[in-house]
Write a protein that holds these residues in place. Structure first.
Motif, mmCIF file in Angstrom:
data_model
loop_
_atom_site.group_PDB
_atom_site.id
_atom_site.type_symbol
_atom_site.label_atom_id
_atom_site.label_comp_id
_atom_site.label_asym_id
_atom_site.label_seq_id
_atom_site.Cartn_x
_atom_site.Cartn_y
_atom_site.Cartn_z
ATOM 1 N N LYS A 1 0.853 -1.186 0.000
ATOM 2 C CA LYS A 1 0.000 0.000 0.000
ATOM 3 C C LYS A 1 0.891 1.239 0.000
ATOM 4 O O LYS A 1 1.675 1.447 0.922
ATOM 5 C CB LYS A 1 -0.887 0.028 1.245
ATOM 6 N N THR A 2 0.788 2.037 -1.036
ATOM 7 C CA THR A 2 1.623 3.235 -1.091
ATOM 8 C C THR A 2 1.053 4.369 -0.264
ATOM 9 O O THR A 2 1.792 5.209 0.224
ATOM 10 C CB THR A 2 1.806 3.706 -2.549
ATOM 11 N N SER A 3 -0.261 4.379 -0.101
ATOM 12 C CA SER A 3 -0.872 5.411 0.743
ATOM 13 C C SER A 3 -2.203 4.888 1.271
ATOM 14 O O SER A 3 -2.779 3.944 0.735
ATOM 15 C CB SER A 3 -1.085 6.704 -0.036
ATOM 16 N N PHE A 4 -2.664 5.534 2.314
ATOM 17 C CA PHE A 4 -3.949 5.188 2.908
ATOM 18 C C PHE A 4 -4.840 6.421 2.832
ATOM 19 O O PHE A 4 -4.359 7.553 2.970
ATOM 20 C CB PHE A 4 -3.754 4.751 4.368
ATOM 21 N N PRO A 5 -6.136 6.228 2.625
ATOM 22 C CA PRO A 5 -7.024 7.379 2.492
ATOM 23 C C PRO A 5 -7.045 8.261 3.747
ATOM 24 O O PRO A 5 -7.165 9.476 3.655
ATOM 25 C CB PRO A 5 -8.392 6.777 2.222
ATOM 26 N N ASN A 6 -6.895 7.613 4.917
ATOM 27 C CA ASN A 6 -6.845 8.378 6.168
ATOM 28 C C ASN A 6 -6.164 7.526 7.242
ATOM 29 O O ASN A 6 -5.851 6.353 7.011
ATOM 30 C CB ASN A 6 -8.250 8.826 6.610
ATOM 31 N N ASP A 7 -5.955 8.105 8.402
ATOM 32 C CA ASP A 7 -5.283 7.399 9.487
ATOM 33 C C ASP A 7 -6.089 6.207 9.988
ATOM 34 O O ASP A 7 -5.531 5.192 10.389
ATOM 35 C CB ASP A 7 -5.006 8.354 10.651
ATOM 36 N N ASP A 8 -7.412 6.334 9.961
ATOM 37 C CA ASP A 8 -8.258 5.229 10.421
ATOM 38 C C ASP A 8 -8.086 3.989 9.564
ATOM 39 O O ASP A 8 -8.133 2.864 10.070
ATOM 40 C CB ASP A 8 -9.731 5.638 10.440
ATOM 41 N N ALA A 9 -7.887 4.167 8.273
ATOM 42 C CA ALA A 9 -7.684 3.023 7.389
ATOM 43 C C ALA A 9 -6.410 2.273 7.772
ATOM 44 O O ALA A 9 -6.388 1.044 7.821
ATOM 45 C CB ALA A 9 -7.607 3.490 5.936
ATOM 46 N N LEU A 10 -5.349 3.010 8.064
ATOM 47 C CA LEU A 10 -4.098 2.390 8.496
ATOM 48 C C LEU A 10 -4.293 1.686 9.832
ATOM 49 O O LEU A 10 -3.852 0.543 10.010
ATOM 50 C CB LEU A 10 -2.991 3.440 8.608
ATOM 51 N N LEU A 11 -4.955 2.336 10.777
ATOM 52 C CA LEU A 11 -5.190 1.723 12.080
ATOM 53 C C LEU A 11 -6.009 0.441 11.963
ATOM 54 O O LEU A 11 -5.747 -0.542 12.658
ATOM 55 C CB LEU A 11 -5.889 2.714 13.015
#
Length: 154
Positions: free
Chosen positions: A101-111
């Motif tokens: 994953k090069t990026s996540f739409p927001n911090d919640d997605a990563l969490l």
């Protein structure tokens, strides 16, 4: 830093024929009952027996502030803290799920993805530590609020 990694780092500077004896002598340091005796044993090894490997043993002194909290705990807890392999394994799982994953739409997605990876990793944690009740009692002394909160809420 953990004791195992500190030993491995020390052995990088030691001849193969001396490694076994040095590791046995290092036990006087990391199995000492407290940090003062451990440091004294380290100095003894460095100044008397292993003068040819002063550079290798200086690594212990350099990282003493990081290593010394290890001596605040009893033998049972120390056996668990001896290595950081479990933590490294968990970090490897985190890297595995996030590397593509090069990026996540927001911090919640990563969490969320890290939470799911944690749940998946903990399913494989089936080894029960010997004398766990003693370990839990000792940890509850050091981390009273966190341990009692976990025990009474589960």
């Amino acid at each position: 830093r953990c004791i195992i990694h500190q030993i491995r780092n020390t052995l990088k500077y030691v001849n193969y024929k001396d490694r076994k004896e040095l590791v046995n002598d290092l036990k006087k340091v990391y199995k000492a009952p407290n940090k003062d005796i451990a440091y004294s044993n380290l100095q003894d090894l460095k100044e008397n027996k292993w003068t040819k490997y002063k550079l290798a043993l200086e690594s212990w002194e350099k990282h003493w502030e990081t290593i010394s909290p290890y001596f605040d705990y009893g033998d049972e807890v120390r056996k668990i803290m001896y290595t950081t392999n479990v933590i490294e394994s968990l970090n490897r799982q985190y890297r595995k799920v996030t590397k593509n994953k090069t990026s996540f739409p927001n911090d919640d997605a990563l969490l969320k993805i890290l939470y799911l990876a944690t749940i998946d990793a903990t399913k494989r944690w089936t080894v029960r530590y010997r004398n766990w009740s003693k370990v839990l009692n000792e940890l509850s002394i050091f981390f009273k609020e966190k341990i009692t909160k976990y025990v009474y809420n589960s």
